[in-house]
Design a protein around this motif. Structure first.
Motif, PDB file in Angstrom:
ATOM      1  N   TRP A 260      31.484  44.907 -49.584  1.00  0.00           N
ATOM      2  CA  TRP A 260      31.823  44.181 -50.802  1.00  0.00           C
ATOM      3  C   TRP A 260      30.739  44.371 -51.866  1.00  0.00           C
ATOM      4  O   TRP A 260      31.050  44.528 -53.055  1.00  0.00           O
ATOM      5  CB  TRP A 260      31.996  42.695 -50.493  1.00  0.00           C
ATOM      6  CG  TRP A 260      30.730  42.016 -50.045  1.00  0.00           C
ATOM      7  CD1 TRP A 260      30.264  41.897 -48.774  1.00  0.00           C
ATOM      8  CD2 TRP A 260      29.760  41.382 -50.884  1.00  0.00           C
ATOM      9  NE1 TRP A 260      29.052  41.226 -48.757  1.00  0.00           N
ATOM     10  CE2 TRP A 260      28.721  40.890 -50.036  1.00  0.00           C
ATOM     11  CE3 TRP A 260      29.663  41.156 -52.254  1.00  0.00           C
ATOM     12  CZ2 TRP A 260      27.615  40.202 -50.531  1.00  0.00           C
ATOM     13  CZ3 TRP A 260      28.558  40.477 -52.749  1.00  0.00           C
ATOM     14  CH2 TRP A 260      27.553  40.008 -51.896  1.00  0.00           C
ATOM     15  N   TYR A 261      29.480  44.386 -51.436  1.00  0.00           N
ATOM     16  CA  TYR A 261      28.395  44.573 -52.395  1.00  0.00           C
ATOM     17  C   TYR A 261      28.321  46.031 -52.848  1.00  0.00           C
ATOM     18  O   TYR A 261      27.996  46.317 -54.005  1.00  0.00           O
ATOM     19  CB  TYR A 261      27.073  44.151 -51.769  1.00  0.00           C
ATOM     20  CG  TYR A 261      25.932  44.103 -52.758  1.00  0.00           C
ATOM     21  CD1 TYR A 261      25.895  43.145 -53.764  1.00  0.00           C
ATOM     22  CD2 TYR A 261      24.886  45.028 -52.693  1.00  0.00           C
ATOM     23  CE1 TYR A 261      24.854  43.096 -54.677  1.00  0.00           C
ATOM     24  CE2 TYR A 261      23.841  44.985 -53.597  1.00  0.00           C
ATOM     25  CZ  TYR A 261      23.838  44.020 -54.586  1.00  0.00           C
ATOM     26  OH  TYR A 261      22.805  43.983 -55.500  1.00  0.00           O
ATOM     27  N   GLN A 262      28.620  46.946 -51.956  1.00  0.00           N
ATOM     28  CA  GLN A 262      28.651  48.351 -52.331  1.00  0.00           C
ATOM     29  C   GLN A 262      29.734  48.607 -53.374  1.00  0.00           C
ATOM     30  O   GLN A 262      29.530  49.376 -54.323  1.00  0.00           O
ATOM     31  CB  GLN A 262      28.893  49.221 -51.096  1.00  0.00           C
ATOM     32  CG  GLN A 262      28.698  50.709 -51.343  1.00  0.00           C
ATOM     33  CD  GLN A 262      28.883  51.517 -50.074  1.00  0.00           C
ATOM     34  OE1 GLN A 262      29.820  51.282 -49.307  1.00  0.00           O
ATOM     35  NE2 GLN A 262      28.001  52.475 -49.841  1.00  0.00           N
TER      36      GLN A 262
ATOM     37  N   THR B  94      22.343  44.867 -59.587  1.00  0.00           N
ATOM     38  CA  THR B  94      23.417  45.582 -58.888  1.00  0.00           C
ATOM     39  C   THR B  94      23.453  47.044 -59.304  1.00  0.00           C
ATOM     40  O   THR B  94      24.481  47.699 -59.141  1.00  0.00           O
ATOM     41  CB  THR B  94      24.791  44.939 -59.169  1.00  0.00           C
ATOM     42  OG1 THR B  94      25.106  45.080 -60.568  1.00  0.00           O
ATOM     43  CG2 THR B  94      24.801  43.472 -58.792  1.00  0.00           C
TER      44      THR B  94
ATOM     45  N   ALA C  40      30.797  46.357 -55.510  1.00  0.00           N
ATOM     46  CA  ALA C  40      30.338  45.732 -56.762  1.00  0.00           C
ATOM     47  C   ALA C  40      29.347  46.634 -57.491  1.00  0.00           C
ATOM     48  O   ALA C  40      29.398  46.774 -58.722  1.00  0.00           O
ATOM     49  CB  ALA C  40      29.705  44.372 -56.458  1.00  0.00           C
ATOM     50  N   THR C  41      28.444  47.268 -56.749  1.00  0.00           N
ATOM     51  CA  THR C  41      27.477  48.156 -57.401  1.00  0.00           C
ATOM     52  C   THR C  41      28.142  49.408 -57.963  1.00  0.00           C
ATOM     53  O   THR C  41      27.646  49.999 -58.925  1.00  0.00           O
ATOM     54  CB  THR C  41      26.386  48.580 -56.402  1.00  0.00           C
ATOM     55  OG1 THR C  41      27.005  49.202 -55.267  1.00  0.00           O
ATOM     56  CG2 THR C  41      25.586  47.379 -55.936  1.00  0.00           C
TER      57      THR C  41
ATOM     58  N   MET D 163      27.380  46.532 -46.141  1.00  0.00           N
ATOM     59  CA  MET D 163      27.870  45.448 -47.004  1.00  0.00           C
ATOM     60  C   MET D 163      28.916  46.030 -47.952  1.00  0.00           C
ATOM     61  O   MET D 163      28.631  46.290 -49.121  1.00  0.00           O
ATOM     62  CB  MET D 163      26.716  44.813 -47.790  1.00  0.00           C
ATOM     63  CG  MET D 163      25.597  44.267 -46.925  1.00  0.00           C
ATOM     64  SD  MET D 163      24.215  43.675 -47.923  1.00  0.00           S
ATOM     65  CE  MET D 163      25.001  42.329 -48.812  1.00  0.00           C
TER      66      MET D 163
END
Length: 275
Positions: free
Chosen positions: A217-219, A202, A221-222, A215
């Motif tokens: 939610w993933y952005q 990540t 998280a990173t 994305m």
């Protein structure tokens, strides 16, 4: 009979040897650790060659020849590999030896007996681990260029790239000190696996952060991973034409994270040393 007076011998004042300044002791310890680092250069080279270079080989050479990734993927990937080498090498350079030194052998006692504050002992270990991480980043750049056959080169961006790699290495060293001084010896290996896996996958090593907008939610998280700002800072310095996070954001976040982890790491080191 005459009595001769025997003169009383004069007392010689014995002055204690002056204590050397803490700064001089700190520099002497750093010089010793630098000599050890020079002798263990091959160990650092192995740390660099294992994970980052194998990742470059598989993702670029193997997948590239099969047409799975595009021809320009190596230029995006190499800055992330440089960031990975800086942070993880610094983390491993301090965490694993410190666990051993605080273990049953208590080798850390020799260092703690030096005439300088305990906090300076911790700072010295952070400095050496950071230099090892920065050296790993400098080594992985030409080695990565040999693996993939090319490398992005932009002299104007090198100062920012070096500064970002330096801060990333310091973050890794401070994180390693926090782990080594708070976790029990039996769980340190498991914790490394649990922590290093999300840091690697990540941390925007393989892709630019702005391209994750599809994305959210993933952005998000990173964005919580400090590795992201190391990767994006190096990538933006070497490839300004690629979408990336601004350099001032990367530097601001890394300075803040480095300061917080340094304060926590030195505090945990002092508490562990007293115990």
């Amino acid at each position: 009979m005459t009595t001769l007076d025997t003169p009383t011998p004069a007392r010689v004042a014995v002055h204690p040897r002056p204590r050397p300044p803490a700064g001089r002791v700190f520099l002497a310890v750093l010089r010793r650790d630098l000599m050890v680092t020079r002798r263990e250069l091959w160990v650092i080279l192995l740390q660099v060659a294992l994970t980052p270079l194998f990742m470059l080989f598989v993702f670029d050479t193997v997948l590239g020849r099969q047409g799975i990734v595009g021809p320009g993927f190596a230029d995006l990937f190499l800055p992330g590999v440089i960031a990975l080498a800086a942070l993880t090498t610094a983390l491993q350079s301090i965490a694993l030896p410190l666990v051993k030194e605080f273990g049953f052998t208590m080798e850390i006692e020799d260092r703690l007996l030096a005439p300088m504050p305990t906090g300076l002992v911790a700072i010295g270990k952070l400095v050496i681990a950071t230099l090892r991480g920065l050296l790993a980043a400098a080594l992985v750049y030409p080695l990565g260029a040999l693996v993939v056959g090319s490398a992005p080169w932009r002299p104007a961006g090198l100062p920012v790239a070096v500064l970002v790699a330096l801060l990333g290495a310091w973050v890794g060293a401070a994180l390693g000190m926090c782990l080594a001084t708070t976790l029990p010896v039996q769980r340190i290996n498991v914790t490394f696996s649990v922590i290093l896996t999300p840091i690697i996958w990540t941390g925007c090593i393989h892709y630019p952060w702005p391209r994750l907008s599809s994305m959210p939610w993933y952005q998000a998280a990173t964005a919580l991973n400090p590795m992201t700002y190391v990767s994006e800072g190096v990538r933006g310095a070497l490839l300004p034409e690629v979408a990336h996070l601004p350099a001032w954001i990367c530097l601001t976040v890394l300075v803040a994270v480095a300061g917080a982890l340094t304060w926590l790491g030195v505090r945990c080191f002092n508490r562990r040393a007293v115990q």
